[in-house]
Enzyme design. Sequence first.
Site, short mmCIF file in Angstrom:
data_model
loop_
_atom_site.label_atom_id
_atom_site.label_comp_id
_atom_site.label_asym_id
_atom_site.label_seq_id
_atom_site.Cartn_x
_atom_site.Cartn_y
_atom_site.Cartn_z
N SER A 85 76.91 84.96 8.36
CA SER A 85 77.24 83.99 7.33
C SER A 85 78.72 84.00 6.97
O SER A 85 79.58 83.73 7.79
CB SER A 85 76.36 84.22 6.09
OG SER A 85 76.53 83.18 5.16
N HIS A 86 79.04 84.38 5.73
CA HIS A 86 80.40 84.34 5.22
C HIS A 86 81.17 85.62 5.48
O HIS A 86 82.32 85.75 5.06
CB HIS A 86 80.34 84.09 3.71
CG HIS A 86 79.51 85.11 2.97
ND1 HIS A 86 78.15 85.19 3.16
CD2 HIS A 86 79.84 86.08 2.09
CE1 HIS A 86 77.67 86.18 2.40
NE2 HIS A 86 78.68 86.73 1.76
N LYS A 120 70.18 76.33 3.12
CA LYS A 120 71.26 75.69 2.40
C LYS A 120 72.17 74.99 3.41
O LYS A 120 72.17 75.32 4.59
CB LYS A 120 72.04 76.70 1.55
CG LYS A 120 72.40 78.01 2.22
CD LYS A 120 73.00 78.96 1.20
CE LYS A 120 73.30 80.34 1.79
NZ LYS A 120 72.09 81.16 1.91
N ASP A 138 81.50 77.81 5.22
CA ASP A 138 81.62 79.22 5.62
C ASP A 138 81.36 79.40 7.11
O ASP A 138 81.32 78.43 7.88
CB ASP A 138 80.66 80.08 4.80
CG ASP A 138 79.20 79.84 5.15
OD1 ASP A 138 78.87 78.70 5.52
OD2 ASP A 138 78.40 80.78 5.05
N ASP A 193 76.43 77.05 6.07
CA ASP A 193 75.41 76.79 5.07
C ASP A 193 75.93 76.86 3.63
O ASP A 193 75.20 76.54 2.70
CB ASP A 193 74.20 77.72 5.25
CG ASP A 193 74.52 79.20 5.08
OD1 ASP A 193 75.70 79.55 4.87
OD2 ASP A 193 73.58 80.01 5.18
N ARG A 194 77.18 77.25 3.45
CA ARG A 194 77.74 77.32 2.10
C ARG A 194 78.82 76.26 1.92
O ARG A 194 79.32 75.70 2.87
CB ARG A 194 78.33 78.70 1.83
CG ARG A 194 77.29 79.81 1.88
CD ARG A 194 77.89 81.16 1.57
NE ARG A 194 76.87 82.21 1.69
CZ ARG A 194 76.74 83.22 0.87
NH1 ARG A 194 77.56 83.37 -0.14
NH2 ARG A 194 75.78 84.12 1.05
N ASP A 218 78.77 80.13 9.07
CA ASP A 218 77.67 79.47 9.77
C ASP A 218 77.32 78.10 9.19
O ASP A 218 76.33 77.48 9.58
CB ASP A 218 76.43 80.35 9.80
CG ASP A 218 75.82 80.58 8.42
OD1 ASP A 218 76.58 80.56 7.43
OD2 ASP A 218 74.60 80.81 8.32
#
Length: 537
Positions: free
Chosen positions: A111-112, A374, A275, A279-280, A277
């Site tokens: 992710s982030h 998300k 981010d 999703d944010r 991947d």
Amino acid sequence: MTHHATQPIDGQKPGTSGLRKKTRVFMEPGYLENFVQAIFDAIDGAAGKTFVVGGDGRYFNAEAIQTILKMASANGAARVIVGQNGLLSTPAASHLIRLNGTDGGIILSASHNPGGPDEDFGIKFNTPNGGPAAEGVTAAIFERTTTIDSYRKLDAPDLDLSALGDASIGDMVVSVVDPVADYSALMASIFDFDAIRSLFAGGFRIRFDAMHAVTGPYATAILEGTLGAPAGSVVNGTPSPDFGGGHPDPNPVWAKDLMDVMMGDNAPDFGAASDGDGDRNMIVGRGAYVSPSDSLAVLAANATLVPAYAGGLAGIARSMPTSGAADRVAEALGVGIYETPTGWKFFGNLLDAGRVTICGEESAGTGSDHVREKDGLWAVLFWLNVLAARKTSVAEIMADHWKTYGRNYYTRLDYEAAPTEGAMALIDGVRARLGDLPGQSFAGMTVSQADEFAYDDPVDGSTSAGQGLRIWFEGGARAVLRTSGTGTEGTTIRCYLEAFSADVLDDMTLLDGVRAATMELAGFQTHIGRTDPDVTT
């Protein structure tokens, strides 16, 4: 040879978003293989099944996908759908799982978190609804990692994942697909693309910082290509294995370049970031940062301006640490509001049951029933649709929202890589005193209520305990303390602070009291040697 002897490897317990470790740990012989085999074993095998596989392009992504393909083939899978060059944003992967009716998907991302040989890597399994595996599934995967004695992997050459179309590995079909096309079509079915095109045609300026991560190709294709934003509106748009040496977390600290532009002279009308991947999201207007909690509330309040939500919302869900701003919108709309633990998987049952339409977390994640993750670019397009319909600025929308609903002042303090012993002593110390805190005063504020959040899922009846410590103070202020499951070293403590005012709408000092009280109550200085966080959002 397809069967390889192995033995359990300690520490393969998935967290809130799959298994995350340092990249070099995943590169150790058998580490990735053990976990992937445990996934297949925990879902009653892969024989005859179809999966989606892709990742955010971070270091080791390409090699890991080749391993997964060879293992899927050796385990009898019929087909794997993989993004070209191994790239798929997490929401795009969720969409492909749902669109193709697959048996789930394996997503490679941390992710982030930063990427690179000395940084972080991650893997998670998403179930056939497109969402992250529920706790029962992740528990079964972990249990299998503790008893595994062999894994299956085909001895075959790597596939060329740059070429679109079908290929094969063993008896399994590998379909290499454009990672953007189906996702772009989904966005066009949700939003008023004509209105957004007109917005850009009228001179509206946007700066989207893809942070050298996976949303670069998506944002470039949709914002600049389909919607006509000026060339160069997307910056840092080429995915990089180490995210350009940066930290792909869309917040005012790690997206400082974007913040400087948006707070400076001649700022664009709208700024956004996503981010690692995809999703944010972070939303910024000219001179106006929008907190994720407020963004969720604003989108819910304006949802009927978007074609896909014109009929209204079934309900709204938020994670427990997220501010109560969305609760006020739900009350005004007369729809249900659901408070869940942190982790997108907890929204899945509510979405599948049709109880909610929009959901979000304070950690920059917002989404809806279009996928089961998300979705950063979805949130950006939602904001653009609202701006096109209302023909006003981000700052004016925020001012109007607070005038209507009041303002939930809110901040999150992250204490990253804190010494685990001290961090757990801090959390355990507050937990042990929860029953005694009401009536006690700290830094001039009196505790009115305190508990540890537990969630009873209204759909399947399951209970998730130990989901964060909550402390309310007289006057309505709230603090939440919890440890994060997304780091890979030490322990990250997250401290969430909130205060509400119905009429004082521009005074962040309203949080000073609850901050001082929480620092004293929890003993931050005593346990981890500091009260100043690494990151404030």
